[in-house]
Design a protein around this motif. Structure first.
Motif, PDB file in Angstrom:
ATOM      1  N   ALA A 158       0.831  -1.207   0.000  1.00  0.00           N
ATOM      2  CA  ALA A 158       0.000   0.000   0.000  1.00  0.00           C
ATOM      3  C   ALA A 158       0.858   1.247   0.000  1.00  0.00           C
ATOM      4  CB  ALA A 158      -0.923   0.011   1.209  1.00  0.00           C
ATOM      5  N   GLU A 159       0.253   2.327  -0.462  1.00  0.00           N
ATOM      6  CA  GLU A 159       0.826   3.661  -0.410  1.00  0.00           C
ATOM      7  C   GLU A 159      -0.244   4.554   0.207  1.00  0.00           C
ATOM      8  OE1 GLU A 159       2.779   4.872  -4.186  1.00  0.00           O
ATOM      9  OE2 GLU A 159       2.117   2.889  -4.835  1.00  0.00           O
ATOM     10  N   GLY A 160       0.115   5.753   0.622  1.00  0.00           N
ATOM     11  CA  GLY A 160      -0.872   6.590   1.278  1.00  0.00           C
ATOM     12  C   GLY A 160      -0.682   8.076   1.062  1.00  0.00           C
ATOM     13  N   LYS A 161      -1.663   8.801   1.548  1.00  0.00           N
ATOM     14  CA  LYS A 161      -1.690  10.271   1.516  1.00  0.00           C
ATOM     15  C   LYS A 161      -2.360  10.721   2.798  1.00  0.00           C
ATOM     16  CE  LYS A 161      -2.297  14.553  -0.230  1.00  0.00           C
ATOM     17  NZ  LYS A 161      -2.172  15.325   0.993  1.00  0.00           N
ATOM     18  N   LEU A 162      -1.783  11.697   3.468  1.00  0.00           N
ATOM     19  CA  LEU A 162      -2.381  12.266   4.670  1.00  0.00           C
ATOM     20  C   LEU A 162      -3.150  13.521   4.296  1.00  0.00           C
ATOM     21  CD1 LEU A 162       0.563  11.957   7.223  1.00  0.00           C
ATOM     22  CD2 LEU A 162      -1.181  10.263   6.622  1.00  0.00           C
ATOM     23  N   ALA A 163      -4.323  13.682   4.878  1.00  0.00           N
ATOM     24  CA  ALA A 163      -5.158  14.851   4.581  1.00  0.00           C
ATOM     25  C   ALA A 163      -5.789  15.377   5.862  1.00  0.00           C
ATOM     26  CB  ALA A 163      -6.239  14.477   3.575  1.00  0.00           C
ATOM     27  N   HIS A 164      -5.565  16.652   6.155  1.00  0.00           N
ATOM     28  CA  HIS A 164      -6.197  17.294   7.315  1.00  0.00           C
ATOM     29  C   HIS A 164      -7.710  17.285   7.123  1.00  0.00           C
ATOM     30  CE1 HIS A 164      -2.568  18.919   9.146  1.00  0.00           C
ATOM     31  NE2 HIS A 164      -2.158  19.238   7.925  1.00  0.00           N
ATOM     32  N   ILE A 165      -8.460  16.955   8.172  1.00  0.00           N
ATOM     33  CA  ILE A 165      -9.922  17.013   8.104  1.00  0.00           C
ATOM     34  C   ILE A 165     -10.483  17.856   9.248  1.00  0.00           C
ATOM     35  CG2 ILE A 165     -10.308  14.934   6.719  1.00  0.00           C
ATOM     36  CD1 ILE A 165     -10.788  13.377   9.285  1.00  0.00           C
TER      37      ILE A 165
ATOM     38  N   ILE B 269      -5.920   9.174   6.839  1.00  0.00           N
ATOM     39  CA  ILE B 269      -4.853   8.424   6.200  1.00  0.00           C
ATOM     40  C   ILE B 269      -5.515   7.659   5.060  1.00  0.00           C
ATOM     41  CG2 ILE B 269      -3.036   6.691   6.467  1.00  0.00           C
ATOM     42  CD1 ILE B 269      -3.246   7.210   9.558  1.00  0.00           C
ATOM     43  N   VAL B 270      -5.335   8.143   3.835  1.00  0.00           N
ATOM     44  CA  VAL B 270      -5.920   7.492   2.659  1.00  0.00           C
ATOM     45  C   VAL B 270      -4.947   6.410   2.211  1.00  0.00           C
ATOM     46  CG1 VAL B 270      -6.774   7.800   0.310  1.00  0.00           C
ATOM     47  CG2 VAL B 270      -7.065   9.634   1.995  1.00  0.00           C
ATOM     48  N   LEU B 271      -5.442   5.184   2.070  1.00  0.00           N
ATOM     49  CA  LEU B 271      -4.617   4.048   1.683  1.00  0.00           C
ATOM     50  C   LEU B 271      -5.029   3.534   0.311  1.00  0.00           C
ATOM     51  CD1 LEU B 271      -4.879   2.136   5.077  1.00  0.00           C
ATOM     52  CD2 LEU B 271      -2.944   3.504   4.278  1.00  0.00           C
ATOM     53  N   VAL B 272      -4.058   3.264  -0.530  1.00  0.00           N
ATOM     54  CA  VAL B 272      -4.314   2.678  -1.847  1.00  0.00           C
ATOM     55  C   VAL B 272      -3.427   1.442  -1.960  1.00  0.00           C
ATOM     56  CG1 VAL B 272      -4.257   2.995  -4.346  1.00  0.00           C
ATOM     57  CG2 VAL B 272      -4.844   4.925  -2.855  1.00  0.00           C
ATOM     58  N   GLY B 273      -4.074   0.282  -2.134  1.00  0.00           N
ATOM     59  CA  GLY B 273      -3.340  -0.967  -2.242  1.00  0.00           C
ATOM     60  C   GLY B 273      -2.769  -1.175  -3.631  1.00  0.00           C
ATOM     61  N   GLU B 274      -1.784  -2.051  -3.719  1.00  0.00           N
ATOM     62  CA  GLU B 274      -1.178  -2.380  -5.016  1.00  0.00           C
ATOM     63  C   GLU B 274      -2.192  -3.004  -5.964  1.00  0.00           C
ATOM     64  OE1 GLU B 274       1.857  -1.567  -6.248  1.00  0.00           O
ATOM     65  OE2 GLU B 274       1.966  -0.384  -4.421  1.00  0.00           O
ATOM     66  N   ASP B 275      -3.241  -3.624  -5.415  1.00  0.00           N
ATOM     67  CA  ASP B 275      -4.279  -4.234  -6.249  1.00  0.00           C
ATOM     68  C   ASP B 275      -5.387  -3.258  -6.615  1.00  0.00           C
ATOM     69  OD1 ASP B 275      -5.642  -3.935  -3.859  1.00  0.00           O
ATOM     70  OD2 ASP B 275      -6.175  -6.048  -3.658  1.00  0.00           O
ATOM     71  N   GLY B 276      -5.257  -1.995  -6.202  1.00  0.00           N
ATOM     72  CA  GLY B 276      -6.258  -0.976  -6.506  1.00  0.00           C
ATOM     73  C   GLY B 276      -7.293  -0.792  -5.420  1.00  0.00           C
TER      74      GLY B 276
ATOM     75  N   GLU C   3       2.825  13.322  -1.422  1.00  0.00           N
ATOM     76  CA  GLU C   3       2.501  14.707  -1.082  1.00  0.00           C
ATOM     77  C   GLU C   3       1.162  15.117  -1.677  1.00  0.00           C
ATOM     78  OE1 GLU C   3       4.156  17.011   0.841  1.00  0.00           O
ATOM     79  OE2 GLU C   3       5.414  15.328   1.441  1.00  0.00           O
ATOM     80  N   GLU C   4       0.851  14.601  -2.855  1.00  0.00           N
ATOM     81  CA  GLU C   4      -0.380  14.952  -3.573  1.00  0.00           C
ATOM     82  C   GLU C   4      -1.110  13.688  -3.997  1.00  0.00           C
ATOM     83  OE1 GLU C   4      -1.413  18.103  -4.108  1.00  0.00           O
ATOM     84  OE2 GLU C   4       0.347  18.890  -3.076  1.00  0.00           O
ATOM     85  N   PHE C   5      -2.403  13.805  -4.162  1.00  0.00           N
ATOM     86  CA  PHE C   5      -3.190  12.708  -4.713  1.00  0.00           C
ATOM     87  C   PHE C   5      -3.300  13.001  -6.208  1.00  0.00           C
ATOM     88  CE2 PHE C   5      -6.604   9.694  -5.256  1.00  0.00           C
ATOM     89  CZ  PHE C   5      -6.312   8.736  -4.307  1.00  0.00           C
ATOM     90  N   ASP C   6      -2.137  12.897  -6.876  1.00  0.00           N
ATOM     91  CA  ASP C   6      -2.041  13.277  -8.283  1.00  0.00           C
ATOM     92  C   ASP C   6      -2.574  12.175  -9.200  1.00  0.00           C
ATOM     93  OD1 ASP C   6      -0.063  11.327  -8.233  1.00  0.00           O
ATOM     94  OD2 ASP C   6       1.594  12.725  -8.443  1.00  0.00           O
ATOM     95  N   GLY C   7      -2.537  12.442 -10.485  1.00  0.00           N
ATOM     96  CA  GLY C   7      -3.086  11.522 -11.473  1.00  0.00           C
ATOM     97  C   GLY C   7      -2.491  10.132 -11.419  1.00  0.00           C
TER      98      GLY C   7
END
Length: 111
Positions: A33-40, A47-54, A80-84
């Motif tokens: 997995a990879e992630g992105k932190l976002a203030h709420i 902590i947004v998590l995206v797995g290698e399997d999508g 750093e960003e939730f880029d394309g």
């Protein structure tokens, strides 16, 4: 000059360890997995998590510092960003499309 750094809440290390365990479990189920932190706001940091399997999901930490600590403990690569390129890894299925369709013009109503 006053110290602007806020004290971490009681049990911060324990909370970070618990979140790290959940991050590792998610990564184990999704081939990594990879992630992105976002203030709420006052609720903390997502902590947004995206797995290698999508597969994707999120966790909420009570503060940005605890989220960072949890990610570090889990060995999570943070973006750093939730880029394309990162966003393109997310796989959506019928559930997500059905949920999103309810808020789109012409989609099913939520009532």
């Amino acid at each position: 000059m006053a110290d602007t750094k806020q004290a971490e809440p009681r049990g911060a290390e324990r909370k970070a360890a618990k979140l790290a365990k959940e991050i590792k479990a998610f990564a184990g189920q999704h081939g990594g997995a990879e992630g992105k932190l976002a203030h709420i706001g006052q609720a903390g940091t997502r902590i947004v998590l995206v797995g290698e399997d999508g597969g994707w999901g999120d966790l909420v930490a009570p503060s940005y510092a605890i989220a960072e600590q949890a990610a570090e403990l889990a060995g999570l690569t943070l973006h750093e960003e939730f880029d394309g390129e990162f966003a393109a890894k997310v796989v959506t299925g019928p559930y997500e499309w059905t949920r999103m369709a309810g808020i789109q013009v012409g989609g099913p109503s939520n009532s």
